[in-house]
Write an enzyme that holds these catalytic residues in place. Structure first.
Site, short mmCIF file in Angstrom:
data_model
loop_
_atom_site.label_atom_id
_atom_site.label_comp_id
_atom_site.label_asym_id
_atom_site.label_seq_id
_atom_site.Cartn_x
_atom_site.Cartn_y
_atom_site.Cartn_z
N THR A 188 -16.44 13.27 -11.91
CA THR A 188 -16.34 12.65 -10.58
C THR A 188 -17.69 12.16 -10.09
O THR A 188 -17.78 11.19 -9.34
CB THR A 188 -15.74 13.68 -9.60
OG1 THR A 188 -14.42 13.96 -10.03
CG2 THR A 188 -15.69 13.18 -8.17
N TYR B 23 -9.28 8.09 -7.32
CA TYR B 23 -10.45 7.43 -7.92
C TYR B 23 -10.39 7.58 -9.42
O TYR B 23 -9.59 8.34 -9.95
CB TYR B 23 -11.75 8.06 -7.37
CG TYR B 23 -11.91 9.50 -7.77
CD1 TYR B 23 -11.29 10.52 -7.05
CD2 TYR B 23 -12.64 9.85 -8.90
CE1 TYR B 23 -11.40 11.84 -7.45
CE2 TYR B 23 -12.75 11.18 -9.30
CZ TYR B 23 -12.13 12.16 -8.56
OH TYR B 23 -12.23 13.47 -8.96
N THR C 273 -16.36 18.59 -12.84
CA THR C 273 -16.35 20.00 -12.42
C THR C 273 -15.18 20.79 -13.00
O THR C 273 -15.24 22.02 -13.06
CB THR C 273 -16.30 20.12 -10.87
OG1 THR C 273 -15.10 19.50 -10.41
CG2 THR C 273 -17.50 19.47 -10.22
N ASP C 274 -14.11 20.08 -13.43
CA ASP C 274 -12.89 20.80 -13.85
C ASP C 274 -13.16 21.81 -14.97
O ASP C 274 -12.64 22.92 -14.96
CB ASP C 274 -11.81 19.82 -14.33
CG ASP C 274 -11.19 19.02 -13.20
OD1 ASP C 274 -11.50 19.33 -12.02
OD2 ASP C 274 -10.40 18.11 -13.48
N LYS D 180 -14.87 27.74 -11.05
CA LYS D 180 -14.41 26.77 -10.05
C LYS D 180 -13.32 27.43 -9.22
O LYS D 180 -12.35 27.97 -9.77
CB LYS D 180 -13.88 25.51 -10.75
CG LYS D 180 -13.47 24.41 -9.78
CD LYS D 180 -13.22 23.06 -10.44
CE LYS D 180 -12.83 22.05 -9.37
NZ LYS D 180 -12.71 20.69 -9.85
N GLU E 193 -4.41 50.21 -19.35
CA GLU E 193 -2.96 50.46 -19.35
C GLU E 193 -2.36 50.20 -20.73
O GLU E 193 -1.21 50.52 -20.98
CB GLU E 193 -2.28 49.58 -18.30
CG GLU E 193 -2.51 50.07 -16.88
CD GLU E 193 -1.74 49.26 -15.86
OE1 GLU E 193 -0.51 49.29 -15.85
OE2 GLU E 193 -2.41 48.55 -15.08
N1 ASP Z 1 -11.44 15.60 -12.84
C1 ASP Z 1 -12.83 15.54 -12.53
C2 ASP Z 1 -13.61 16.01 -13.74
O1 ASP Z 1 -13.63 17.16 -14.02
C3 ASP Z 1 -13.12 16.36 -11.33
C4 ASP Z 1 -14.59 16.50 -10.97
O2 ASP Z 1 -15.50 16.09 -11.65
O3 ASP Z 1 -14.84 17.10 -9.91
O4 ASP Z 1 -14.16 15.18 -14.41
#
Ligand code: ASP
Length: 359
Positions: free
Chosen positions: A43, A56, A122-123, A195, A316
């Site tokens: 992103t 986007y 970020t994913d 995340k 467990e």
């Molecule tokens: N889908 C995006 C990615 O991981 C989300 C992000 O970058 O926040 O590339």
């Protein structure tokens, strides 16, 4: 002194002052750290038609365009950019990660590189950070950065995140702390971050161990060093590796059937991580299927779908009897990365269990 002589002496002094200033500027430029940015998309490189559009395209903007949006970044370091990939991190692959780790290992010995910044979605940033933490062979800072809002958004968070990431990569105090992630003014360690929000700019948290430090407009405060082995102390070597063994994550929930695990075995998985309920638990049907897999030599690691806490041995379930491994602090996605690298060579179950303690 007559007038022409005075003006000649004045010009000479001005010339000398210019030369001194120029030399000082060259010396200051030469003292600046060199940071190499390796871009992979996400992103932070995303673009939309308007500043308020929620939809986007990830990985649409090049590293040069991203750098152009961060005025003053050249005051922190001499920055060089290289495009390694341009994907949303949902499409990040071990193939790209191996390429990235090899590129870092190739550039790291150079006196012209003081630190690295990796731009990334970020994913899957947490597992990529952890993969690099185990496979790059340098003490120089390796800092990952992303953003939650695309580059075209109102209040895009990418430019300041990138500025701070370069500030951390250029900071000698960042050395030897393993791969770091810089987002939202916070510095996280690769082992602990996760995340936690699909949309908030403060998406990354390190719930069990806390932050490594904080970053503010290029100034950093470090107050934590991760206790696990990483980078130069890591035994994992991908220099001759092109493909990794298949390891699947199977999600546990109420009334979980065992055949998801059977299917993974049939598809050739060499390891299976259970994203278990609670302390790495699963239904009786799933335990039976996982135990059948373990008897065939497939390594079964119990982790947890719960976002924080520790998965211990023999709580467990009788791991000793069933032949299972506990993931301790690693969440399923990172437990999978460690198991994938562990399976590059033949190891006993107790050796593999020990890796979860060390790394
Ligand atoms: N889908 C995006 C990615 O991981 C989300 C992000 O970058 O926040 O590339």
């Amino acid at each position: 002194m007559n007038a022409p002589l005075r003006s000649w002496a004045g010009s000479l002094i001005a010339l000398l002052l210019c030369a001194i200033c120029w030399q000082a500027a060259v010396a200051a430029e030469q003292r600046k750290p060199h940071v190499t940015i390796l871009a992979t998309g996400g992103t932070i490189a995303g673009a939309a038609e308007t500043g308020t559009q929620s939809g986007y395209k990830s990985g649409a903007v090049t590293i040069d365009a991203m750098l152009a949006a961060v005025p003053g970044i050249d005051k922190l370091a001499i920055v060089k950019g290289e495009q390694v990939a341009n994907v949303g991190s949902q499409d990040m692959s071990f193939e790209i990660l191996i390429k990235l780790a090899k590129r870092i290992n190739e550039l790291a010995p150079s006196a012209d590189v003081d630190g690295f910044v990796i731009t990334h979605g970020t994913d899957t940033m947490e597992e990529s950070a952890y993969f690099l933490n185990l496979t790059v062979k340098t003490n120089k800072p390796v800092v990952m950065v992303g953003s939650m809002r695309p580059s075209t958004a109102l209040s895009a968070d990418g430019p300041l995140n990138l500025y701070n990431a370069v500030g951390v990569a250029a900071d000698p105090k960042a050395k030897g702390r393993g791969v770091l992630v810089v987002m939202n003014d916070q510095i996280h360690g690769a082992h602990s971050l996760t995340k936690t929000s699909t949309t908030a700019v403060e998406t990354f948290l390190s719930p069990l161990r806390g932050l490594i430090g904080v970053a503010s407009y290029g100034k950093n405060d470090f107050y934590n060093t991760p206790p696990w082995k990483h980078t130069t102390q890591s035994e994992f070597d991908i220099s001759n590796v092109t493909k990794l063994p298949r390891v699947d994550v199977v999600f546990a929930d109420v009334d979980m059937p065992g055949d998801l695990i059977d299917c993974s075995v049939e598809r050739g998985a060499k390891g299976i991580v259970i994203a278990g309920v609670g302390n790495g638990n699963m239904t009786k049907a799933a335990v039976d299927a996982a135990s059948r897999a373990a008897q065939k030599g497939i390594v079964v690691v119990r982790s947890s779908r719960v976002p924080t806490g520790f998965v211990g041995r023999n709580v467990e379930l009788d791991d000793d009897k069933l032949g299972f491994v506990a993931s301790y602090e690693l969440n399923p996605q990172k437990a999978r990365v460690l198991l994938t690298l562990a399976l590059l060579k033949q190891r006993s179950l107790s050796d593999i269990q020990n890796l979860y303690d060390l790394y």
